[in-house]
Motif scaffolding. Structure first.
Motif, PDB file in Angstrom:
ATOM      1  N   ASN A 187      35.245  58.820  -9.458  1.00 30.24           N
ATOM      2  CA  ASN A 187      35.957  58.048  -8.442  1.00 30.24           C
ATOM      3  C   ASN A 187      34.976  57.524  -7.380  1.00 30.24           C
ATOM      4  O   ASN A 187      35.049  56.367  -6.976  1.00 30.24           O
ATOM      5  N   ASP A 188      34.047  58.418  -6.945  1.00 28.65           N
ATOM      6  CA  ASP A 188      33.031  57.986  -5.981  1.00 28.65           C
ATOM      7  C   ASP A 188      32.163  56.876  -6.562  1.00 28.65           C
ATOM      8  O   ASP A 188      31.839  55.893  -5.871  1.00 28.65           O
ATOM      9  N   THR A 189      31.800  57.017  -7.841  1.00 29.12           N
ATOM     10  CA  THR A 189      30.998  55.985  -8.508  1.00 29.12           C
ATOM     11  C   THR A 189      31.768  54.669  -8.562  1.00 29.12           C
ATOM     12  O   THR A 189      31.224  53.602  -8.254  1.00 29.12           O
ATOM     13  N   PHE A 190      33.047  54.768  -8.939  1.00 29.23           N
ATOM     14  CA  PHE A 190      33.878  53.555  -9.001  1.00 29.23           C
ATOM     15  C   PHE A 190      34.033  52.922  -7.626  1.00 29.23           C
ATOM     16  O   PHE A 190      34.003  51.695  -7.488  1.00 29.23           O
ATOM     17  N   ARG A 191      34.203  53.758  -6.598  1.00 29.81           N
ATOM     18  CA  ARG A 191      34.331  53.212  -5.239  1.00 29.81           C
ATOM     19  C   ARG A 191      33.054  52.481  -4.825  1.00 29.81           C
ATOM     20  O   ARG A 191      33.102  51.419  -4.208  1.00 29.81           O
ATOM     21  N   ALA A 192      31.897  53.091  -5.171  1.00 26.11           N
ATOM     22  CA  ALA A 192      30.626  52.439  -4.849  1.00 26.11           C
ATOM     23  C   ALA A 192      30.509  51.107  -5.604  1.00 26.11           C
ATOM     24  O   ALA A 192      30.065  50.099  -5.043  1.00 26.11           O
ATOM     25  N   GLN A 193      30.932  51.111  -6.886  1.00 25.74           N
ATOM     26  CA  GLN A 193      30.890  49.874  -7.666  1.00 25.74           C
ATOM     27  C   GLN A 193      31.829  48.828  -7.074  1.00 25.74           C
ATOM     28  O   GLN A 193      31.485  47.639  -6.995  1.00 25.74           O
ATOM     29  N   VAL A 194      33.020  49.290  -6.652  1.00 28.08           N
ATOM     30  CA  VAL A 194      33.982  48.362  -6.046  1.00 28.08           C
ATOM     31  C   VAL A 194      33.401  47.794  -4.750  1.00 28.08           C
ATOM     32  O   VAL A 194      33.516  46.591  -4.468  1.00 28.08           O
ATOM     33  N   LYS A 195      32.754  48.663  -3.961  1.00 26.58           N
ATOM     34  CA  LYS A 195      32.155  48.199  -2.705  1.00 26.58           C
ATOM     35  C   LYS A 195      31.055  47.173  -2.985  1.00 26.58           C
ATOM     36  O   LYS A 195      30.981  46.140  -2.321  1.00 26.58           O
ATOM     37  N   GLU A 196      30.212  47.466  -3.981  1.00 28.50           N
ATOM     38  CA  GLU A 196      29.163  46.517  -4.359  1.00 28.50           C
ATOM     39  C   GLU A 196      29.778  45.211  -4.857  1.00 28.50           C
ATOM     40  O   GLU A 196      29.305  44.122  -4.515  1.00 28.50           O
ATOM     41  N   ALA A 197      30.834  45.328  -5.660  1.00 28.69           N
ATOM     42  CA  ALA A 197      31.503  44.134  -6.186  1.00 28.69           C
ATOM     43  C   ALA A 197      32.111  43.321  -5.051  1.00 28.69           C
ATOM     44  O   ALA A 197      32.033  42.081  -5.056  1.00 28.69           O
ATOM     45  N   GLU A 198      32.703  44.008  -4.071  1.00 30.43           N
ATOM     46  CA  GLU A 198      33.273  43.302  -2.914  1.00 30.43           C
ATOM     47  C   GLU A 198      32.171  42.584  -2.138  1.00 30.43           C
ATOM     48  O   GLU A 198      32.345  41.429  -1.727  1.00 30.43           O
ATOM     49  N   GLN A 199      31.033  43.267  -1.936  1.00 29.02           N
ATOM     50  CA  GLN A 199      29.919  42.634  -1.221  1.00 29.02           C
ATOM     51  C   GLN A 199      29.399  41.431  -2.010  1.00 29.02           C
ATOM     52  O   GLN A 199      29.130  40.374  -1.440  1.00 29.02           O
TER      53      GLN A 199
END
Length: 196
Positions: A67-79
């Motif tokens: 979940n933390d990995t996915f959140r980081a990926q989502v944050k990177e994707a949002e950026q």
């Protein structure tokens, strides 16, 4: 008979108590066995539940990391998305600026073209008028040259005696004719004068 029936009934009821009294140690052993079996079953059940709990905690930790990995990926994707939108908007703004400059340049070029076209039309009209004027001048020039030729021819045809008689104040016989001819030549020359 009634007494006998009651006695049989009491004996039947009392026998299990007697046999029950004799099997109390057996019953306790049986209860101990049952309790031991239940304890083992409960212990096995507790071990199985503990294993399930450990597995569930490990799965929870794994899912939390995922979940933390996915959140980081989502944050990177949002950026990345925000940056892409910003870049796209900048390119759109640059395109709009270039388009506006192009429109202004096109408007200026169209204005210059209209001005040049107006000037060209004006100059074509002037050129046509000048061509007509030049043709008229050429025609008048031809006539003027003819008149000049006539004057020179008339002057050359005069003999010296006529020249003297023409200019002599005493005789002046042909003077009037000469002046009339000169006036006719002047009139012809004035007719050939170009009027702007």
């Amino acid at each position: 008979m009634r007494f006998l029936a009651v006695l049989v009934f009491v004996l039947i009821l009392g026998l299990p108590r007697i046999s029950h009294a004799q099997s109390e140690p057996d019953r306790l052993r049986e209860a101990l066995r049952t309790a031991t079996a239940q304890s083992r079953a409960l212990e096995d059940q507790r071990a199985a539940l503990q294993a399930k709990l450990t597995a569930a905690e490990q799965e929870r930790d794994r899912l939390k990391k995922q979940n933390d990995t996915f959140r980081a990926q989502v944050k990177e994707a949002e950026q990345a998305y925000r940056q892409a939108v910003k870049d796209f908007n900048e390119r759109i703004a640059e395109r709009d600026d270039a388009l506006e400059k192009w429109k202004l340049a096109y408007g200026e070029a169209a204005s210059v073209a209209r001005t040049k076209d107006t000037e060209r039309t004006k100059f074509e009209g002037e050129a046509t008028a000048l061509k007509a004027s030049v043709k008229a001048c050429e025609a008048k020039n031809v006539n003027l040259a003819k008149t000049a030729n006539e004057i020179v021819t008339k002057y050359e045809e005069m003999n010296p005696l006529e020249k003297v008689l023409d200019h002599d104040p005493l005789f002046g016989l042909k003077r009037v004719e000469h002046q009339n001819a000169a006036q006719d030549f002047r009139d012809k020359i004035i007719e050939q004068k170009v009027k702007p």
